[in-house]
Design an enzyme around this catalytic site. Structure first.
Site, short mmCIF file in Angstrom:
data_model
loop_
_atom_site.label_atom_id
_atom_site.label_comp_id
_atom_site.label_asym_id
_atom_site.label_seq_id
_atom_site.Cartn_x
_atom_site.Cartn_y
_atom_site.Cartn_z
N HIS A 180 3.42 9.20 7.82
CA HIS A 180 3.01 10.58 7.53
C HIS A 180 1.73 10.94 8.28
CE1 HIS A 180 0.59 8.91 3.98
NE2 HIS A 180 -0.29 9.70 4.55
N ASP A 190 3.85 4.96 6.13
CA ASP A 190 5.23 5.48 6.20
C ASP A 190 5.39 6.52 7.31
OD1 ASP A 190 3.92 7.66 5.18
OD2 ASP A 190 5.14 7.86 3.37
N GLU A 206 5.04 13.99 4.35
CA GLU A 206 5.81 12.78 4.08
C GLU A 206 7.15 12.84 4.83
OE1 GLU A 206 4.36 10.42 2.83
OE2 GLU A 206 3.41 10.76 0.89
N ASP A 252 -5.80 18.33 4.45
CA ASP A 252 -5.08 18.29 3.18
C ASP A 252 -5.99 18.12 1.98
OD1 ASP A 252 -5.78 15.72 3.91
OD2 ASP A 252 -3.73 15.01 4.19
C1 GLP Z 1 -3.95 9.69 3.75
C2 GLP Z 1 -4.30 11.08 4.36
C3 GLP Z 1 -3.94 11.13 5.81
C4 GLP Z 1 -4.32 9.80 6.43
C5 GLP Z 1 -3.43 8.71 5.93
C6 GLP Z 1 -3.89 7.32 6.31
O1 GLP Z 1 -3.23 9.75 2.61
N1 GLP Z 1 -3.76 12.21 3.70
O2 GLP Z 1 -4.59 12.22 6.42
O3 GLP Z 1 -4.18 9.86 7.82
O4 GLP Z 1 -3.17 8.85 4.56
O5 GLP Z 1 -4.97 6.90 5.54
P1 GLP Z 1 -5.99 5.81 6.01
O6 GLP Z 1 -6.69 6.37 7.19
O7 GLP Z 1 -6.93 5.58 4.87
O8 GLP Z 1 -5.19 4.60 6.36
#
Ligand code: GLP
Length: 259
Positions: free
Chosen positions: A137, A135, A142, A66
């Site tokens: 995702h 959440d 989302e 992404d």
């Molecule tokens: C982010 C990314 C995701 C990631 C998630 C968790 O916003 N777009 O790919 O898995 O949220 O983030 P983190 O690994 O920093 O907890």
């Protein structure tokens, strides 16, 4: 169902997944890796350079999940820059072969289709690294995302913007929109490896692994995939009902089975 592997800490998870990736690269130097951003995959990326010493990585290909829409490409937290800093440079990959969805507004209308075409032309993703949001995702899909979705623009939830504010000077600077591989795109990868660490992820992990399959918790899409490894620390595993069974299964795993 997913194979759930409960490890001591993030470093152990990083080592386990890095070993698998190195095996894939040795087996197929043109392998296509699915890359994730966020803090979760960092231990994997940190474990790779020493393991890749002497391994030819010049042909490895990669697709990130992404990107933020409209973010200044020079911004240190654009995922293009995160992938360059955390993956391409330390691993010595060819930047031409590592792709990130294009978040530029001028081309956003066809950026999703372009990305899908590029993934398909590369023959699809072999191993997709995934984190999970609080959440539920995955990528930036989302709650409410279609399980059939392809790469497209999404609006970030207030919670995700809050979670990601730590990477920016203030929450106002966190972009409102993103372009993300869809759940359908992610499900086309041949092996999904979802990592999660810490108590804050426990509920999302339990929902993804053991909860009902529902678009309200996009991570639950992994239950539709035939080959999933979920690698978590004790804290992230703390809400799993069948944790003892997962430990028992892993302790009795035949030596001939890989990750
Ligand atoms: C982010 C990314 C995701 C990631 C998630 C968790 O916003 N777009 O790919 O898995 O949220 O983030 P983190 O690994 O920093 O907890």
């Amino acid at each position: 169902m997913a194979e759930v592997i409960i490890v001591a800490d993030a470093k152990a998870a990083g080592a386990l997944v890095a070993d698998e990736i190195v095996g894939l690269i040795r087996h197929d130097p043109d392998v296509v890796l699915g890359l994730a951003t966020g803090s979760t995959p960092v231990p994997v990326y940190e474990a790779l350079p020493e393991r890749l010493r002497g391994v030819d990585v010049s042909r490895v290909r990669g697709f990130a999940l992404d990107e933020y829409v409209g973010i200044d490409p020079a911004h240190p937290e654009s995922y293009r820059n995160v992938i360059r800093r955390e993956v391409i440079e330390p691993l010595g990959l060819d930047p031409e072969r590592i792709h990130v969805p294009n978040g530029a507004i001028s081309t956003i209308e066809h950026a999703g289709e372009d990305y899908e075409r590029a993934i398909a032309a590369a023959g699809g993703v072999e191993l997709q690294i995934l984190g999970i949001g609080t959440d539920g995702h995955i990528g930036f899909n989302e709650p409410g995302s279609s399980f059939a979705s392809s790469t497209r623009v999404k609006t970030l939830t207030a919670q995700t913007r809050q979670d990601n504010a730590r990477f920016f000077d203030s929450i106002d600077q966190v972009p409102m929109h993103c372009i993300t591989q869809g759940l359908g795109t992610i499900l086309r990868a041949r092996h999904l490896v979802l990592l999660a660490f810490g108590e804050g992820k426990a509920e999302a992990v339990a929902g993804a692994v053991e909860g009902p399959v529902t678009a309200s918790l996009p991570g639950s899409a992994i239950q539709l995939h035939p080959r999933v490894s979920v690698v978590v620390d004790e804290a992230a595993a703390s809400r799993l009902q069948h944790a003892d069974y997962y430990r028992y299964t892993y302790d009795n795993k035949p030596a001939w089975q890989g990750l």
